[in-house]
Design an enzyme around this catalytic site. Structure first.
Site, PDB file in Angstrom:
ATOM      1  N   ARG A 177       0.733  -1.175   0.228  1.00 51.31           N
ATOM      2  CA  ARG A 177      -0.156   0.046   0.237  1.00 51.31           C
ATOM      3  C   ARG A 177       1.273   1.306   0.335  1.00 51.31           C
ATOM      4  NH1 ARG A 177      -5.015   2.219  -1.455  1.00 51.31           N
ATOM      5  NH2 ARG A 177      -5.757   3.689   0.800  1.00 51.31           N
TER       6      ARG A 177
ATOM      7  N   GLY B 124      -9.913   1.447   5.771  1.00 55.02           N
ATOM      8  CA  GLY B 124     -11.176   0.461   4.977  1.00 55.02           C
ATOM      9  C   GLY B 124     -11.274  -0.132   3.949  1.00 55.02           C
TER      10      GLY B 124
ATOM     11  N   GLU C 178     -14.357 -21.647  26.777  1.00 56.60           N
ATOM     12  CA  GLU C 178     -13.463 -22.501  27.776  1.00 56.60           C
ATOM     13  C   GLU C 178     -13.115 -21.929  28.643  1.00 56.60           C
ATOM     14  OE1 GLU C 178     -10.952 -25.845  26.301  1.00 56.60           O
ATOM     15  OE2 GLU C 178     -11.996 -26.222  24.528  1.00 56.60           O
TER      16      GLU C 178
END
Length: 381
Positions: A267, A342, A365
């Protein structure tokens, strides 16, 4: 074995299993989650890899693997698909009372079927008004000649409707509170009914339902242990199961971090990869530290089981491993969603699934609040 160092065999197993999960398990995860369908393709792949046999003693058709190796399996499966991980863990949970308390006849009859993958098991302890407070259960088992008649309802039962056997806890003497609880192995065909399946936030590929026992007849020989031992059997079992829930949480956290790191490298914002942003670097560095700490704690608890709990610390260690690792999983998965922004909030990327799946590890548990009670009692006496 040093609790914090894997053997060469365990390292090789981890590497092999990681490749297997990437190729055979991960591709099915999103579909199972989206459709709330049992991941049969993944389960069958696990059977091909003989994973159901891992925790079953060799004399009953299993591999007899140590608990650290079983934790590795749980972690790698959860890293790819938490629902598939549960398909392996739940049958082991259902069979632990048989392994540790069952007669030889029960062991020889049921364990090989689970080890081969031909059968699956569930663990029926919780009820609508008896979750953390196990002693308040209302299910009963009345002895009638050569069998018991079981009546009641069990809630939050993993693998409901899929399992072939159900390990059921019920009161044989309601007047004795937790000392009046006994344990039974019940075959699905004897009258087990699933009233409903829950629509859940996460683990959507693993069915969770309400199991009804309406006058189900169970042979005396299918009682596990003696009458009145059920509460002790249940607690003994959960002490040995909780570290693998911790391992599942570690796998979820590792999977979320892996995806976040990969995304950061690809990115670009402000003309450069977001991996160069120090604020995000600190987030993944903190995540990696927490995951490694959780993994080490899980291995230590598992090593204590393998050693026979020589120091009597397993209840506390198991609580620590489960509680810490599940808190880490929730935090890391939430941070992974934040890193993806997003995109992380959409189902186009798996981190939102990791976040939803991680939440249950703080609950089942034994809630993390109960685990802290266990730890505090060990400290304070």
């Amino acid at each position: 074995m040093d609790a914090f160092m894997l053997t060469d065999t365990q390292r090789e197993f981890r590497d092999t299993l990681a490749r297997f999960c990437e190729e055979r398990i991960a591709p099915n995860a999103a579909r199972a989650d989206a459709n709330s369908e049992y991941p049969w393709d993944s389960y069958k792949a696990c059977v091909e890899m003989e994973l159901p046999a891992l925790g079953v003693p060799s004399e009953y058709g299993g591999a007899g693997a140590d608990y650290v190796t079983q934790a590795i399996m749980a972690e790698e499966l959860a890293r790819a698909c938490a629902s598939t991980c549960v398909t392996m863990l739940i049958s082991k949970l259902g069979m632990l009372p048989v392994m540790n308390w069952g007669s030889q006849e029960l062991k020889h009859k049921y364990l090989p079927r689970v080890a081969s993958g031909q059968a699956q098991a569930s663990y029926c302890l919780s009820e609508a008004d008896a979750g953390s407070d196990v002693a308040s259960m209302r299910a009963t088992a009345a002895k009638d000649g050569d069998h018991y008649v079981l009546s009641g309802a069990k809630h939050w039962i993993t693998n409901a409707g899929i399992s072939d056997t159900y390990t059921v806890f019920a009161k044989t003497d309601p007047s004795k509170g937790h000392r009046g609880i006994s344990c039974f192995l019940v075959e699905a065909g004897w009258g087990i009914k699933v009233a409903k399946l829950e629509s859940k936030l996460g683990l959507r590929g693993s069915p969770t339902g309400e199991v009804l026992l309406d006058g189900v007849e169970v042979p005396v020989e299918n009682r596990i242990g003696e009458e009145g031992q059920g509460f002790y059997i249940a607690m003994h079992t959960l002490d040995r199961s909780r570290p693998t829930i911790g391992a599942q949480a570690v796998g979820l956290a590792q999977g979320a971090l892996d995806h976040a790191v990969s995304y950061m490298k690809q990115r670009r914002q402000f003309g450069r990869p977001i991996a160069e942003l120090q604020g995000l670097q600190f987030m993944v560095a903190d995540a990696a530290m927490r995951i490694e700490a959780a993994r080490s704690l899980v291995y230590r608890a598992c090593a204590a089981i393998d050693a026979g709990d020589p120091d009597g610390q397993l209840s506390s260690l198991g609580a620590m491993a489960k509680c810490f690792a599940s808190d880490v999983a929730m935090q890391v998965a939430t941070d992974a969603v934040q890193i993806l922004g997003g995109n992380g909030y959409t189902k186009d990327f798996p981190v939102e699934r990791y976040m939803r799946d991680a939440k249950i590890t703080q609950i089942y548990e034994g809630t993390n609040q109960i685990q802290r009670v266990v730890i505090a009692k060990a400290l304070l006496g």
